[in-house]
Design a protein around this motif. Structure first.
Motif, mmCIF file in Angstrom:
data_model
loop_
_atom_site.group_PDB
_atom_site.id
_atom_site.type_symbol
_atom_site.label_atom_id
_atom_site.label_comp_id
_atom_site.label_asym_id
_atom_site.label_seq_id
_atom_site.Cartn_x
_atom_site.Cartn_y
_atom_site.Cartn_z
ATOM 1 N N LYS A 19 0.837 -1.206 0.000
ATOM 2 C CA LYS A 19 0.000 0.000 0.000
ATOM 3 C C LYS A 19 0.874 1.259 0.000
ATOM 4 N N PRO A 20 0.367 2.354 -0.576
ATOM 5 C CA PRO A 20 1.153 3.599 -0.650
ATOM 6 C C PRO A 20 1.619 4.132 0.704
ATOM 7 N N GLU A 29 -5.123 -0.192 5.198
ATOM 8 C CA GLU A 29 -4.326 0.500 4.178
ATOM 9 C C GLU A 29 -2.912 0.831 4.642
ATOM 10 N N GLY A 30 -2.380 0.091 5.616
ATOM 11 C CA GLY A 30 -1.029 0.329 6.103
ATOM 12 C C GLY A 30 -0.929 1.382 7.196
ATOM 13 N N LYS A 31 -2.050 1.895 7.650
ATOM 14 C CA LYS A 31 -2.044 2.916 8.695
ATOM 15 C C LYS A 31 -1.742 2.330 10.069
ATOM 16 N N VAL A 32 -2.080 1.053 10.260
ATOM 17 C CA VAL A 32 -1.877 0.402 11.543
ATOM 18 C C VAL A 32 -1.096 -0.890 11.318
ATOM 19 N N LEU A 33 0.164 -0.880 11.720
ATOM 20 C CA LEU A 33 0.995 -2.083 11.680
ATOM 21 C C LEU A 33 0.908 -2.747 13.048
ATOM 22 N N PRO A 34 1.408 -3.970 13.196
ATOM 23 C CA PRO A 34 1.273 -4.652 14.491
ATOM 24 C C PRO A 34 1.799 -3.848 15.690
#
Length: 129
Positions: free
Chosen positions: A2-3, A112-117
């Motif tokens: 994702k961007p 959308e990649g806003k929250v990673l683990p």
């Protein structure tokens, strides 16, 4: 990918480059006092990276890399970021994220990649400015 995930990766590499330059200076000073190579290989880079990141995020919610990439770290509930939250985020990212990625790479593309683990663990979210 994702961007926003690409932007986060680029921002981290910018911050890592800055941290590496600062680490070189710190090591130059510490080499005369501390002779242990393991200390210089493991402890010094980690302490410098975490210190720089913590200070920048605590002050304005952005590291230099985040600012250049147009990203901002926020608390999930909208309140101000706290010390414990930032430390949990950095420790989880550097110690457990690799294991999480091996277990399930799909988790790195949620929202959308806003929250990673490590964001999920610390209760933070990365937004584009």
């Amino acid at each position: 990918m994702k961007p926003i995930t690409k932007k986060r990766m680029k921002a981290f590499f910018i911050d890592l480059a800055i941290s590496s330059a600062v680490t070189a200076g710190v090591e130059y000073v510490l080499r005369k006092k501390i002779k242990n190579e393991a200390f210089h290989a493991i402890v010094t880079p980690t302490v410098v990276l975490w210190s720089l990141e913590y200070a920048q995020l605590r002050k304005n919610g952005q590291t230099y890399g985040y600012k250049k990439m147009g990203l901002e770290l926020e608390n999930r509930d909208g309140s101000e970021l706290n010390c414990n939250q930032l430390m949990k985020r950095m420790a989880y990212r550097d110690l457990w994220s690799t294991i999480d990625y091996v277990k399930g790479p799909k988790a790195f593309e949620e929202q959308e990649g806003k929250v990673l683990p490590h964001d999920r663990f610390a209760g933070t979210i990365v937004k584009e400015k």
